[in-house]
Design a protein around this motif. Structure first.
Motif, PDB file in Angstrom:
ATOM      1  N   PRO A 105       0.807  -1.220   0.000  1.00 26.05           N
ATOM      2  CA  PRO A 105       0.000   0.000   0.000  1.00 26.05           C
ATOM      3  C   PRO A 105       0.842   1.272   0.000  1.00 26.05           C
ATOM      4  O   PRO A 105       0.385   2.313  -0.453  1.00 26.05           O
ATOM      5  CB  PRO A 105      -0.839  -0.110   1.276  1.00 26.05           C
ATOM      6  CG  PRO A 105      -0.133  -1.088   2.140  1.00 26.05           C
ATOM      7  CD  PRO A 105       0.649  -1.996   1.223  1.00 26.05           C
ATOM      8  N   ALA A 106       2.076   1.189   0.490  1.00 27.78           N
ATOM      9  CA  ALA A 106       2.950   2.369   0.512  1.00 27.78           C
ATOM     10  C   ALA A 106       3.608   2.604  -0.839  1.00 27.78           C
ATOM     11  O   ALA A 106       4.206   3.660  -1.060  1.00 27.78           O
ATOM     12  CB  ALA A 106       4.009   2.207   1.592  1.00 27.78           C
ATOM     13  N   GLY A 107       3.549   1.605  -1.729  1.00 28.10           N
ATOM     14  CA  GLY A 107       4.150   1.763  -3.052  1.00 28.10           C
ATOM     15  C   GLY A 107       5.663   1.667  -3.072  1.00 28.10           C
ATOM     16  O   GLY A 107       6.289   1.961  -4.084  1.00 28.10           O
ATOM     17  N   GLN A 108       6.282   1.269  -1.967  1.00 28.58           N
ATOM     18  CA  GLN A 108       7.739   1.160  -1.914  1.00 28.58           C
ATOM     19  C   GLN A 108       8.253  -0.111  -2.579  1.00 28.58           C
ATOM     20  O   GLN A 108       9.389  -0.173  -3.008  1.00 28.58           O
ATOM     21  CB  GLN A 108       8.220   1.222  -0.468  1.00 28.58           C
ATOM     22  CG  GLN A 108       7.910   2.530   0.218  1.00 28.58           C
ATOM     23  CD  GLN A 108       8.561   3.705  -0.482  1.00 28.58           C
ATOM     24  OE1 GLN A 108       9.752   3.704  -0.731  1.00 28.58           O
ATOM     25  NE2 GLN A 108       7.759   4.699  -0.832  1.00 28.58           N
ATOM     26  N   ALA A 109       7.403  -1.148  -2.613  1.00 30.18           N
ATOM     27  CA  ALA A 109       7.757  -2.429  -3.224  1.00 30.18           C
ATOM     28  C   ALA A 109       6.541  -2.907  -4.015  1.00 30.18           C
ATOM     29  O   ALA A 109       5.421  -2.408  -3.834  1.00 30.18           O
ATOM     30  CB  ALA A 109       8.124  -3.448  -2.147  1.00 30.18           C
ATOM     31  N   LEU A 110       6.741  -3.870  -4.888  1.00 34.13           N
ATOM     32  CA  LEU A 110       5.632  -4.422  -5.653  1.00 34.13           C
ATOM     33  C   LEU A 110       4.671  -5.159  -4.719  1.00 34.13           C
ATOM     34  O   LEU A 110       3.459  -4.989  -4.784  1.00 34.13           O
ATOM     35  CB  LEU A 110       6.173  -5.370  -6.728  1.00 34.13           C
ATOM     36  CG  LEU A 110       5.170  -5.957  -7.692  1.00 34.13           C
ATOM     37  CD1 LEU A 110       4.487  -4.864  -8.495  1.00 34.13           C
ATOM     38  CD2 LEU A 110       5.866  -6.931  -8.628  1.00 34.13           C
ATOM     39  N   LEU A 111       5.251  -5.975  -3.831  1.00 32.97           N
ATOM     40  CA  LEU A 111       4.469  -6.752  -2.876  1.00 32.97           C
ATOM     41  C   LEU A 111       5.065  -6.624  -1.490  1.00 32.97           C
ATOM     42  O   LEU A 111       6.243  -6.323  -1.335  1.00 32.97           O
ATOM     43  CB  LEU A 111       4.463  -8.234  -3.264  1.00 32.97           C
ATOM     44  CG  LEU A 111       3.823  -8.598  -4.595  1.00 32.97           C
ATOM     45  CD1 LEU A 111       4.094 -10.056  -4.924  1.00 32.97           C
ATOM     46  CD2 LEU A 111       2.333  -8.321  -4.583  1.00 32.97           C
ATOM     47  N   THR A 112       4.239  -6.893  -0.497  1.00 31.50           N
ATOM     48  CA  THR A 112       4.691  -6.969   0.881  1.00 31.50           C
ATOM     49  C   THR A 112       3.879  -8.069   1.551  1.00 31.50           C
ATOM     50  O   THR A 112       2.970  -8.627   0.940  1.00 31.50           O
ATOM     51  CB  THR A 112       4.512  -5.613   1.607  1.00 31.50           C
ATOM     52  OG1 THR A 112       5.156  -5.671   2.864  1.00 31.50           O
ATOM     53  CG2 THR A 112       3.049  -5.249   1.782  1.00 31.50           C
ATOM     54  N   HIS A 113       4.201  -8.390   2.784  1.00 28.56           N
ATOM     55  CA  HIS A 113       3.405  -9.379   3.515  1.00 28.56           C
ATOM     56  C   HIS A 113       2.182  -8.699   4.094  1.00 28.56           C
ATOM     57  O   HIS A 113       2.275  -7.613   4.661  1.00 28.56           O
ATOM     58  CB  HIS A 113       4.228 -10.019   4.635  1.00 28.56           C
ATOM     59  CG  HIS A 113       5.272 -10.949   4.126  1.00 28.56           C
ATOM     60  ND1 HIS A 113       6.600 -10.807   4.406  1.00 28.56           N
ATOM     61  CD2 HIS A 113       5.169 -12.039   3.331  1.00 28.56           C
ATOM     62  CE1 HIS A 113       7.281 -11.771   3.812  1.00 28.56           C
ATOM     63  NE2 HIS A 113       6.443 -12.529   3.155  1.00 28.56           N
ATOM     64  N   GLY A 114       1.037  -9.371   3.963  1.00 30.45           N
ATOM     65  CA  GLY A 114      -0.194  -8.873   4.565  1.00 30.45           C
ATOM     66  C   GLY A 114      -0.188  -9.112   6.061  1.00 30.45           C
ATOM     67  O   GLY A 114       0.752  -9.678   6.630  1.00 30.45           O
TER      68      GLY A 114
END
Length: 171
Positions: free
Chosen positions: A77-86
């Motif tokens: 959601p921050a747009g810093q990476a393509l994916l993150t852990h939910g």
């Protein structure tokens, strides 16, 4: 139904070397019993450290967990990476259908168990994701792990500029 291919692009500069591989001239192979009541993290890290294995590939054979926590990948959601852990998802007693883990050194210098698993609660669909191993409790009668301990190189989590995430890499 026609599927359309998607192209996903990581936010950082592409790595010149796509796959960073090492050859282990030797690897110790261990069959390890993980006792009921222990966290999955402790049940793997402690006995392997006692025999000098700190970097390894681990396959967990089927069995049960009294409880588990896992997470799945979601768009950042921050747009810093393509994916993150939910956010972590918690279960009660759940079957461990299959799991593969990497024992490495984390960015903080402490042991890291990076584990992906398929889980199934009774009368429920299969789920899968990244196990939060300190929060997974082994159920009776325990689990069995097949371990290949690496010699000649280490596995370390380090910041990856392309994905903007810490990734386990050989060093």
């Amino acid at each position: 139904m026609t599927a359309t291919a998607r192209r996903l692009q990581q936010p950082g500069p592409p790595a010149a070397l796509r796959i960073n591989a090492r050859h282990a001239a030797q690897a110790r192979h261990v069959r390890l019993h993980l006792p009921a009541g222990a966290s999955l993290f402790d049940a793997l890290v402690q006995p392997l450290a006692r025999i000098g294995i700190r970097h390894a590939s681990v396959t967990l054979l089927g069995g049960w967990l009294e409880r588990a926590q896992y997470c799945v990948s979601v768009p950042d959601p921050a747009g810093q990476a393509l994916l993150t852990h939910g956010a972590p998802l918690s279960t009660g007693r759940v079957g461990l259908v299959t799991a593969n883990a990497t024992l490495a050194t984390g960015v903080d210098g402490r042991p890291l168990v990076h584990c992906h698993a398929v889980l199934q609660a009774p009368d429920a669909p299969l789920v899968g994701g990244h196990l939060l191993t300190p929060h997974c409790l082994v159920a009776a009668p325990g689990l069995v792990a097949r371990v290949a301990g690496f010699e000649g190189f280490e596995l370390r989590a380090a910041f990856d500029p392309e994905t903007r995430l810490p990734l386990v890499q050989p060093a």
